[in-house]
Design a protein around this motif. Sequence first.
Motif, PDB file in Angstrom:
ATOM      1  N   ARG A  29      74.066 126.130  41.608  1.00 19.01           N
ATOM      2  CA  ARG A  29      73.987 125.664  42.989  1.00 19.01           C
ATOM      3  C   ARG A  29      75.187 124.781  43.324  1.00 19.01           C
ATOM      4  O   ARG A  29      75.721 124.069  42.455  1.00 19.01           O
ATOM      5  N   VAL A  30      75.578 124.795  44.583  1.00 16.87           N
ATOM      6  CA  VAL A  30      76.602 123.873  45.075  1.00 16.87           C
ATOM      7  C   VAL A  30      76.214 122.443  44.680  1.00 16.87           C
ATOM      8  O   VAL A  30      77.044 121.641  44.226  1.00 16.87           O
ATOM      9  N   HIS A  31      74.955 122.122  44.842  1.00 16.55           N
ATOM     10  CA  HIS A  31      74.394 120.798  44.548  1.00 16.55           C
ATOM     11  C   HIS A  31      74.630 120.381  43.090  1.00 16.55           C
ATOM     12  O   HIS A  31      74.791 119.200  42.802  1.00 16.55           O
ATOM     13  N   TYR A  87      70.210 124.490  48.124  1.00 12.63           N
ATOM     14  CA  TYR A  87      69.625 125.841  48.258  1.00 12.63           C
ATOM     15  C   TYR A  87      70.672 126.945  48.119  1.00 12.63           C
ATOM     16  O   TYR A  87      70.376 128.109  48.361  1.00 12.63           O
ATOM     17  N   THR A  88      71.909 126.559  47.803  1.00  9.03           N
ATOM     18  CA  THR A  88      73.031 127.488  47.928  1.00  9.03           C
ATOM     19  C   THR A  88      73.728 127.694  46.592  1.00  9.03           C
ATOM     20  O   THR A  88      74.089 126.716  45.923  1.00  9.03           O
ATOM     21  N   TYR A  89      73.952 128.952  46.261  1.00 14.05           N
ATOM     22  CA  TYR A  89      74.588 129.297  44.989  1.00 14.05           C
ATOM     23  C   TYR A  89      76.027 129.730  45.249  1.00 14.05           C
ATOM     24  O   TYR A  89      76.272 130.748  45.897  1.00 14.05           O
ATOM     25  N   ASN A  90      76.968 128.947  44.749  1.00 19.00           N
ATOM     26  CA  ASN A  90      78.385 129.277  44.902  1.00 19.00           C
ATOM     27  C   ASN A  90      79.188 128.295  44.053  1.00 19.00           C
ATOM     28  O   ASN A  90      78.681 127.236  43.676  1.00 19.00           O
ATOM     29  N   ASN A  91      80.435 128.655  43.775  1.00 23.68           N
ATOM     30  CA  ASN A  91      81.252 127.793  42.922  1.00 23.68           C
ATOM     31  C   ASN A  91      82.263 126.961  43.714  1.00 23.68           C
ATOM     32  O   ASN A  91      83.284 126.545  43.167  1.00 23.68           O
ATOM     33  N   CYS A  92      81.998 126.705  44.992  1.00 23.90           N
ATOM     34  CA  CYS A  92      82.937 125.936  45.832  1.00 23.90           C
ATOM     35  C   CYS A  92      83.319 124.578  45.227  1.00 23.90           C
ATOM     36  O   CYS A  92      84.495 124.214  45.263  1.00 23.90           O
ATOM     37  N   PRO A  93      82.365 123.795  44.668  1.00 27.48           N
ATOM     38  CA  PRO A  93      82.774 122.487  44.159  1.00 27.48           C
ATOM     39  C   PRO A  93      83.729 122.580  42.975  1.00 27.48           C
ATOM     40  O   PRO A  93      84.578 121.714  42.798  1.00 27.48           O
ATOM     41  N   ARG A 100      86.975 125.145  44.601  1.00 29.06           N
ATOM     42  CA  ARG A 100      87.557 124.606  45.842  1.00 29.06           C
ATOM     43  C   ARG A 100      88.353 125.677  46.610  1.00 29.06           C
ATOM     44  O   ARG A 100      88.354 126.839  46.244  1.00 29.06           O
ATOM     45  N   PHE A 101      89.053 125.241  47.676  1.00 31.33           N
ATOM     46  CA  PHE A 101      89.832 126.155  48.523  1.00 31.33           C
ATOM     47  C   PHE A 101      91.262 125.625  48.658  1.00 31.33           C
ATOM     48  O   PHE A 101      91.545 124.505  48.264  1.00 31.33           O
ATOM     49  N   ASN A 102      92.109 126.449  49.291  1.00 26.48           N
ATOM     50  CA  ASN A 102      93.502 126.041  49.559  1.00 26.48           C
ATOM     51  C   ASN A 102      94.174 125.484  48.304  1.00 26.48           C
ATOM     52  O   ASN A 102      94.508 124.298  48.234  1.00 26.48           O
ATOM     53  N   GLY A 151      78.365 118.765  55.369  1.00 22.49           N
ATOM     54  CA  GLY A 151      77.454 119.395  54.420  1.00 22.49           C
ATOM     55  C   GLY A 151      77.721 120.888  54.283  1.00 22.49           C
ATOM     56  O   GLY A 151      78.272 121.521  55.181  1.00 22.49           O
ATOM     57  N   CYS A 152      77.315 121.419  53.151  1.00 20.07           N
ATOM     58  CA  CYS A 152      77.329 122.876  52.948  1.00 20.07           C
ATOM     59  C   CYS A 152      76.356 123.502  53.953  1.00 20.07           C
ATOM     60  O   CYS A 152      75.267 122.964  54.172  1.00 20.07           O
ATOM     61  N   ILE A 153      76.736 124.625  54.571  1.00 19.67           N
ATOM     62  CA  ILE A 153      75.810 125.286  55.509  1.00 19.67           C
ATOM     63  C   ILE A 153      75.146 126.513  54.877  1.00 19.67           C
ATOM     64  O   ILE A 153      74.493 127.290  55.557  1.00 19.67           O
ATOM     65  N   GLY A 154      75.367 126.688  53.586  1.00 11.97           N
ATOM     66  CA  GLY A 154      74.661 127.764  52.871  1.00 11.97           C
ATOM     67  C   GLY A 154      75.231 129.144  53.125  1.00 11.97           C
ATOM     68  O   GLY A 154      74.504 130.145  53.066  1.00 11.97           O
ATOM     69  N   CYS A 155      76.553 129.225  53.332  1.00 12.18           N
ATOM     70  CA  CYS A 155      77.126 130.474  53.846  1.00 12.18           C
ATOM     71  C   CYS A 155      77.084 131.647  52.868  1.00 12.18           C
ATOM     72  O   CYS A 155      77.332 132.778  53.269  1.00 12.18           O
ATOM     73  N   TRP A 209      87.167 121.157  49.455  1.00  9.03           N
ATOM     74  CA  TRP A 209      86.080 122.066  49.849  1.00  9.03           C
ATOM     75  C   TRP A 209      85.242 121.326  50.887  1.00  9.03           C
ATOM     76  O   TRP A 209      85.384 120.104  51.063  1.00  9.03           O
ATOM     77  N   PRO A 210      84.379 122.017  51.650  1.00  9.13           N
ATOM     78  CA  PRO A 210      83.757 121.402  52.815  1.00  9.13           C
ATOM     79  C   PRO A 210      83.048 120.082  52.545  1.00  9.13           C
ATOM     80  O   PRO A 210      83.200 119.129  53.313  1.00  9.13           O
ATOM     81  N   VAL A 211      82.266 119.990  51.493  1.00  2.78           N
ATOM     82  CA  VAL A 211      81.500 118.759  51.254  1.00  2.78           C
ATOM     83  C   VAL A 211      82.439 117.600  50.907  1.00  2.78           C
ATOM     84  O   VAL A 211      82.235 116.467  51.355  1.00  2.78           O
TER      85      VAL A 211
HETATM   86  S1  SF4 Z   1      79.003 126.562  53.378  1.00  3.12           S
HETATM   87 FE1  SF4 Z   1      80.910 125.776  52.469  1.00  3.12          FE
HETATM   88  S2  SF4 Z   1      80.272 124.644  50.634  1.00  3.12           S
HETATM   89 FE2  SF4 Z   1      78.537 125.935  51.254  1.00  3.12          FE
HETATM   90  S3  SF4 Z   1      78.728 127.845  50.078  1.00  3.12           S
HETATM   91 FE3  SF4 Z   1      79.791 128.169  52.037  1.00  3.12          FE
HETATM   92  S4  SF4 Z   1      81.942 127.590  51.657  1.00  3.12           S
HETATM   93 FE4  SF4 Z   1      80.713 126.735  49.970  1.00  3.12          FE
END
Ligand code: SF4
Length: 378
Positions: A253-255, A293-299, A302-304, A316-320, A309-311
């Motif tokens: 989870r992002v969390h 609630y969101t599964y991703n490796n953004c933290p 990261r990006f760029n 907050g993460c919007i669960g995209c 990354w957004p948080v």
């Molecule tokens: S909303 Fe932002 S932080 Fe959450 S999964 Fe999408 S890109 Fe990652």
Amino acid sequence: METHAALFEQGRKRLDALRQMPPRQQESLTDRMLELGITRRDFMKWSASITALLALPLPFSSLVAEAAELADRVPLVWLHMAECTGCSESLTRADTPDLDTLIFDHISLEYHETLMAAAGWQAEENLEHAMEKYHGNYLLAVEGAVPTKNGGTFLKVGAKGKTGLEVVKEAAEGAAAIISVGTCSSFGGVQAAAPNPTGAKGVHAVIDRTVINLGGCPPSEKNIVGTLMYFVMFGRLPALDMFNRPKWAYGARVHDNCERRGHFDSGEFVEEFSDDAAKDGYCLYKVGCKGPYTYNNCPTERFNAHVSWPVLAGHGCIGCSEPNFWDDMADFEKPLGRQLLHGIDASADAVGGVILGAAAVGIAAHAVASVFANSKED
Ligand code: SF4
Ligand code: SF4
């Protein structure tokens, strides 16, 4: 369960077979790197980082490096359905070309409506030619949701006026593997948000094949390139979770990896975006973060070029990367406490230092259920 030694051997055989095939790019990857000032050392560091991203042991980095050089042997057909092209932009809009964009350039991109020079009849011919010539061998990537109402007539593509639905079905038939790039092609995305007037669906819902879903709006370029590299290297799908997302990218989870997590655990929350807690980098749960609630490796990825990354940037993460996130995760700046998601949630006021234990247990239970229920091993 397959051992790493067996997987390495499989990769070795796959790359030996690719090496026997003629190159499809005039310039080798090495020459392109030299032109762009990318050193061999940069390349080896990139190979090691992709190996870590794919959750493989370090010795696989030699296979990753070799697979990158041989990526032009793998034909890629990239279709656009109902979408904003943000997923392609995520990969191609780097202000300085890095190795991720370079690999995307180097792979044998047989058809991509945004990037190719051809238009009209010629573009359609290119697609038909690629599907015929590489039948059974090409990798199919689809960006965007597929409208299905009224026989799919909400989306017509190309000079012959075929529906997107027809084009996807035809292209999927001869593909060696299929990747849905982004949340729209994975789960319908914003096009499928209520009331979904066009009957938009994810690709997996309109064809009878396994599809790798790279959720994200957009997905990170790392997750796109990592998936391409996995296929080049092994010629097969990676291990997938219950929503057919690669576990190496969507297994946590992002969390779980958020730098604000210590504040969540201590019950320290931002109450509104301009308060002192926001300036101090406290947890964004009460202002709507859907990281639990969101599964991703953004933290971690990261990006760029790994800058932020957004948080980290303050929202907050919007669960995209989750199915139906436009409906299920709204409002994006309020906690989900007023409704249930997957049957489990805690109200905003219930989350905090005092009764955090119950909330954390609930969220953790959801985490375990989501990742492992019906998970699929290739
Ligand atoms: S909303 Fe932002 S932080 Fe959450 S999964 Fe999408 S890109 Fe990652
Ligand atoms: S709720 Fe959001 S901001 Fe808070 S720790 Fe979890 S992911 Fe980070």
